[in-house]
Design a protein around this motif. Structure first.
Motif, PDB file in Angstrom:
ATOM      1  N   ARG A  25       0.832  -1.206   0.000  1.00 47.85           N
ATOM      2  CA  ARG A  25       0.000   0.000   0.000  1.00 47.85           C
ATOM      3  C   ARG A  25       0.862   1.250   0.000  1.00 47.85           C
ATOM      4  O   ARG A  25       0.645   2.173  -0.789  1.00 47.85           O
ATOM      5  CB  ARG A  25      -0.925  -0.005   1.226  1.00 47.85           C
ATOM      6  N   SER A  26       1.865   1.282   0.876  1.00 52.40           N
ATOM      7  CA  SER A  26       2.689   2.485   0.982  1.00 52.40           C
ATOM      8  C   SER A  26       3.461   2.762  -0.309  1.00 52.40           C
ATOM      9  O   SER A  26       3.606   3.916  -0.721  1.00 52.40           O
ATOM     10  CB  SER A  26       3.644   2.401   2.170  1.00 52.40           C
ATOM     11  N   LEU A  27       3.942   1.717  -0.973  1.00 52.49           N
ATOM     12  CA  LEU A  27       4.680   1.921  -2.218  1.00 52.49           C
ATOM     13  C   LEU A  27       3.752   2.376  -3.347  1.00 52.49           C
ATOM     14  O   LEU A  27       4.124   3.237  -4.155  1.00 52.49           O
ATOM     15  CB  LEU A  27       5.430   0.654  -2.630  1.00 52.49           C
ATOM     16  N   TYR A  29       1.083   4.251  -3.013  1.00 53.67           N
ATOM     17  CA  TYR A  29       0.812   5.674  -2.804  1.00 53.67           C
ATOM     18  C   TYR A  29       2.056   6.536  -3.041  1.00 53.67           C
ATOM     19  O   TYR A  29       1.950   7.661  -3.548  1.00 53.67           O
ATOM     20  CB  TYR A  29       0.202   5.915  -1.425  1.00 53.67           C
ATOM     21  N   LYS A  30       3.235   6.027  -2.721  1.00 53.15           N
ATOM     22  CA  LYS A  30       4.477   6.760  -3.002  1.00 53.15           C
ATOM     23  C   LYS A  30       4.662   6.915  -4.510  1.00 53.15           C
ATOM     24  O   LYS A  30       4.978   8.003  -5.004  1.00 53.15           O
ATOM     25  CB  LYS A  30       5.663   5.998  -2.390  1.00 53.15           C
ATOM     26  N   MET A  31       4.447   5.821  -5.254  1.00 55.13           N
ATOM     27  CA  MET A  31       4.608   5.875  -6.701  1.00 55.13           C
ATOM     28  C   MET A  31       3.547   6.766  -7.344  1.00 55.13           C
ATOM     29  O   MET A  31       3.835   7.445  -8.332  1.00 55.13           O
ATOM     30  CB  MET A  31       4.563   4.454  -7.278  1.00 55.13           C
ATOM     31  N   SER A  33       2.303   9.478  -5.919  1.00 58.66           N
ATOM     32  CA  SER A  33       2.736  10.854  -5.670  1.00 58.66           C
ATOM     33  C   SER A  33       3.924  11.236  -6.534  1.00 58.66           C
ATOM     34  O   SER A  33       4.107  12.415  -6.867  1.00 58.66           O
ATOM     35  CB  SER A  33       3.049  11.076  -4.188  1.00 58.66           C
ATOM     36  N   ASP A  34       4.733  10.252  -6.942  1.00 58.59           N
ATOM     37  CA  ASP A  34       5.866  10.492  -7.845  1.00 58.59           C
ATOM     38  C   ASP A  34       5.433  10.545  -9.306  1.00 58.59           C
ATOM     39  O   ASP A  34       6.248  10.813 -10.189  1.00 58.59           O
ATOM     40  CB  ASP A  34       6.932   9.408  -7.678  1.00 58.59           C
ATOM     41  N   LYS A  39      -3.405   6.869 -10.833  1.00 56.95           N
ATOM     42  CA  LYS A  39      -4.161   7.379  -9.690  1.00 56.95           C
ATOM     43  C   LYS A  39      -5.553   6.761  -9.692  1.00 56.95           C
ATOM     44  O   LYS A  39      -6.105   6.440 -10.736  1.00 56.95           O
ATOM     45  CB  LYS A  39      -4.251   8.893  -9.752  1.00 56.95           C
TER      46      LYS A  39
END
Length: 66
Positions: A25-27, A29-31, A33-34, A39
């Protein structure tokens, strides 16, 4: 009379996206935002989903041909 093609859109929840991509999940959302991961679309006040076709295209773009 003109005929229009009907296309259905399939929506994936986050757990399905995690399962298909192998990403956490965290990766995800990080990707996002990058700007390197699709989305999600807003489905309701507290619900989002990813368009299946966009996830499939992203996976294909990441496939390395050996």
């Amino acid at each position: 009379m003109s005929q229009q093609a009907c296309s259905s859109v399939s929506i994936l929840c986050r757990k399905q996206v995690e399962s298909r991509t192998g990403l956490s999940r965290s990766l995800i959302y990080k990707m996002m935002s990058d700007g390197i991961f699709p989305k999600p679309v807003l489905l309701g006040a507290r619900a989002v989903g990813w368009i299946e076709n966009q996830i499939d295209q992203w996976l294909e773009s990441r496939t390395v041909r050996l």
